[in-house]
Design a protein around this motif. Structure first.
Motif, short mmCIF file in Angstrom:
data_model
loop_
_atom_site.label_atom_id
_atom_site.label_comp_id
_atom_site.label_asym_id
_atom_site.label_seq_id
_atom_site.Cartn_x
_atom_site.Cartn_y
_atom_site.Cartn_z
N GLN A 28 -37.44 -64.73 -16.77
CA GLN A 28 -37.72 -65.96 -17.54
C GLN A 28 -36.41 -66.63 -18.30
OE1 GLN A 28 -41.27 -66.28 -20.08
NE2 GLN A 28 -40.08 -67.25 -21.50
N HIS A 29 -35.69 -65.76 -18.73
CA HIS A 29 -34.49 -66.22 -19.14
C HIS A 29 -33.44 -66.78 -18.40
CE1 HIS A 29 -31.10 -65.92 -22.28
NE2 HIS A 29 -30.35 -65.64 -21.29
N LEU A 30 -33.37 -66.16 -17.31
CA LEU A 30 -32.26 -66.83 -16.13
C LEU A 30 -33.02 -67.92 -15.44
CD1 LEU A 30 -31.06 -63.36 -14.65
CD2 LEU A 30 -29.99 -64.76 -16.40
N ASN A 31 -34.40 -68.16 -15.29
CA ASN A 31 -34.81 -69.29 -14.44
C ASN A 31 -35.75 -69.94 -15.38
OD1 ASN A 31 -33.81 -68.40 -12.05
ND2 ASN A 31 -34.72 -66.31 -12.75
N PRO A 32 -35.58 -70.65 -16.49
CA PRO A 32 -36.66 -71.17 -17.29
C PRO A 32 -37.33 -72.28 -16.73
CG PRO A 32 -34.36 -71.72 -18.23
CD PRO A 32 -34.04 -70.61 -17.10
N ALA A 40 -52.21 -77.20 -3.88
CA ALA A 40 -52.10 -78.77 -3.77
C ALA A 40 -52.04 -79.37 -5.12
CB ALA A 40 -52.82 -79.39 -2.79
N GLY A 41 -51.04 -79.86 -5.41
CA GLY A 41 -51.19 -80.60 -6.87
C GLY A 41 -50.87 -79.61 -8.15
N SER A 42 -50.67 -78.43 -7.69
CA SER A 42 -50.59 -77.71 -8.85
C SER A 42 -49.05 -76.77 -8.93
CB SER A 42 -51.40 -76.31 -8.80
OG SER A 42 -51.21 -75.58 -9.75
N THR A 43 -48.24 -77.45 -10.00
CA THR A 43 -46.72 -77.07 -10.11
C THR A 43 -46.68 -76.15 -11.24
OG1 THR A 43 -45.72 -78.76 -9.00
CG2 THR A 43 -44.43 -77.60 -10.43
N ASP A 44 -46.27 -74.96 -11.14
CA ASP A 44 -46.14 -73.86 -12.23
C ASP A 44 -44.96 -73.42 -12.37
OD1 ASP A 44 -49.20 -73.73 -13.10
OD2 ASP A 44 -49.48 -73.37 -10.99
N ARG A 45 -44.78 -72.97 -13.61
CA ARG A 45 -43.40 -72.46 -13.69
C ARG A 45 -43.52 -70.85 -13.06
NH1 ARG A 45 -42.51 -72.01 -19.89
NH2 ARG A 45 -41.13 -70.44 -19.54
N ALA A 46 -42.46 -70.40 -12.31
CA ALA A 46 -42.08 -69.45 -11.56
C ALA A 46 -42.24 -68.07 -12.32
CB ALA A 46 -40.88 -69.28 -10.68
N VAL A 47 -41.93 -68.04 -13.69
CA VAL A 47 -42.05 -66.80 -14.68
C VAL A 47 -42.20 -67.36 -15.94
CG1 VAL A 47 -40.74 -64.92 -15.40
CG2 VAL A 47 -40.15 -65.81 -13.28
N SER A 49 -43.62 -65.37 -19.99
CA SER A 49 -43.73 -64.26 -20.35
C SER A 49 -43.86 -64.74 -21.92
CB SER A 49 -42.41 -63.44 -20.62
OG SER A 49 -42.33 -62.27 -21.17
N GLN A 50 -45.07 -64.50 -22.36
CA GLN A 50 -45.30 -65.04 -23.68
C GLN A 50 -45.79 -63.84 -24.53
OE1 GLN A 50 -48.30 -67.83 -23.15
NE2 GLN A 50 -46.97 -69.37 -22.29
N PRO A 51 -45.08 -63.47 -25.49
CA PRO A 51 -45.15 -62.10 -26.55
C PRO A 51 -45.77 -62.63 -27.88
CG PRO A 51 -43.02 -62.67 -26.56
CD PRO A 51 -43.61 -63.88 -25.76
N TRP A 52 -46.94 -63.73 -27.72
CA TRP A 52 -47.37 -64.18 -28.93
C TRP A 52 -48.72 -64.08 -28.70
CZ3 TRP A 52 -44.25 -67.17 -25.92
CH2 TRP A 52 -42.64 -67.35 -26.40
N PHE A 53 -49.41 -63.10 -28.31
CA PHE A 53 -50.96 -63.04 -28.15
C PHE A 53 -51.24 -61.73 -29.00
CE2 PHE A 53 -54.15 -61.07 -25.79
CZ PHE A 53 -55.42 -62.02 -25.93
N ILE A 54 -52.42 -61.90 -29.76
CA ILE A 54 -52.80 -60.85 -30.51
C ILE A 54 -54.18 -60.83 -30.14
CG2 ILE A 54 -53.52 -60.12 -32.68
CD1 ILE A 54 -51.30 -61.85 -33.88
N THR A 55 -54.68 -59.57 -29.88
CA THR A 55 -56.24 -59.47 -29.40
C THR A 55 -57.14 -59.53 -30.51
OG1 THR A 55 -56.21 -57.10 -30.04
CG2 THR A 55 -55.21 -57.38 -27.71
N ALA A 56 -58.34 -59.74 -30.04
CA ALA A 56 -59.45 -60.28 -31.20
C ALA A 56 -60.41 -59.08 -31.48
CB ALA A 56 -60.27 -61.51 -30.39
N ASP A 57 -60.04 -57.83 -30.85
CA ASP A 57 -60.80 -56.87 -31.04
C ASP A 57 -60.62 -56.14 -32.58
OD1 ASP A 57 -58.30 -56.08 -30.32
OD2 ASP A 57 -58.90 -54.25 -29.01
N ARG A 63 -50.05 -58.37 -27.85
CA ARG A 63 -49.86 -58.08 -26.12
C ARG A 63 -48.98 -59.09 -25.58
NH1 ARG A 63 -52.91 -54.07 -24.53
NH2 ARG A 63 -52.90 -54.82 -22.41
N VAL A 64 -48.24 -58.96 -24.57
CA VAL A 64 -47.40 -59.87 -23.87
C VAL A 64 -48.30 -60.30 -22.60
CG1 VAL A 64 -45.44 -59.87 -22.61
CG2 VAL A 64 -45.56 -58.69 -24.85
N ILE A 65 -48.54 -61.60 -22.32
CA ILE A 65 -48.87 -62.10 -21.17
C ILE A 65 -47.72 -62.54 -20.30
CG2 ILE A 65 -50.48 -63.67 -20.16
CD1 ILE A 65 -51.80 -63.75 -22.89
N SER A 66 -47.82 -61.73 -19.27
CA SER A 66 -46.52 -62.27 -18.32
C SER A 66 -47.07 -62.63 -16.96
CB SER A 66 -45.53 -61.02 -18.05
OG SER A 66 -46.03 -59.99 -17.65
N ARG A 67 -46.31 -63.64 -16.09
CA ARG A 67 -46.81 -63.99 -14.92
C ARG A 67 -45.38 -64.23 -14.14
NH1 ARG A 67 -46.81 -68.24 -12.20
NH2 ARG A 67 -48.80 -68.75 -10.69
#
Length: 101
Positions: A28-32, A40-47, A49-57, A63-67
């Motif tokens: 993500q750092h290298l390819n922001p 079709a019609g859906s452009t998304d970032r290739a990488v 990583s979002q470390p700002w997620f807190i569980t609701a349990d 938690r880190v959500i990465s894709r």
């Protein structure tokens, strides 16, 4: 391609979980701004990583959500390990801050 050697890994990376977070954060750092059209019609970032997620349990946890959307050579279906068919995303170099603990 992002050149890589095992010596680039910080000594503190000793689990697959740490390795995954290191790699996706680095990509993500290298390819922001790298994007991919995944449908079709859906452009998304290739990488992402979002470390700002807190569980609701009952006991909230960070938690880190990465894709990542990594292109693979079409020959991957002929067998073998799919990671051997990964197509490089960029030709950036690994910054020094990613090589230290």
């Amino acid at each position: 391609m992002v050149a890589f050697s095992k010596a680039d890994l910080p000594d503190s990376i000793n689990t697959v979980e740490k390795l995954e977070l290191w790699a996706v954060t680095l990509l993500q750092h290298l390819n922001p701004t790298t994007t991919v059209i995944e449908a079709a019609g859906s452009t998304d970032r290739a990488v992402v990583s979002q470390p700002w997620f807190i569980t609701a349990d009952a006991t909230p946890k960070w938690r880190v959500i990465s894709r990542s959307s990594i292109e693979v050579n079409s020959n991957w279906q002929r067998g073998g390990k799919i990671w051997n068919f990964a197509v490089e995303m960029s030709s950036a170099t690994i910054p020094s801050e990613f090589k230290s603990n």
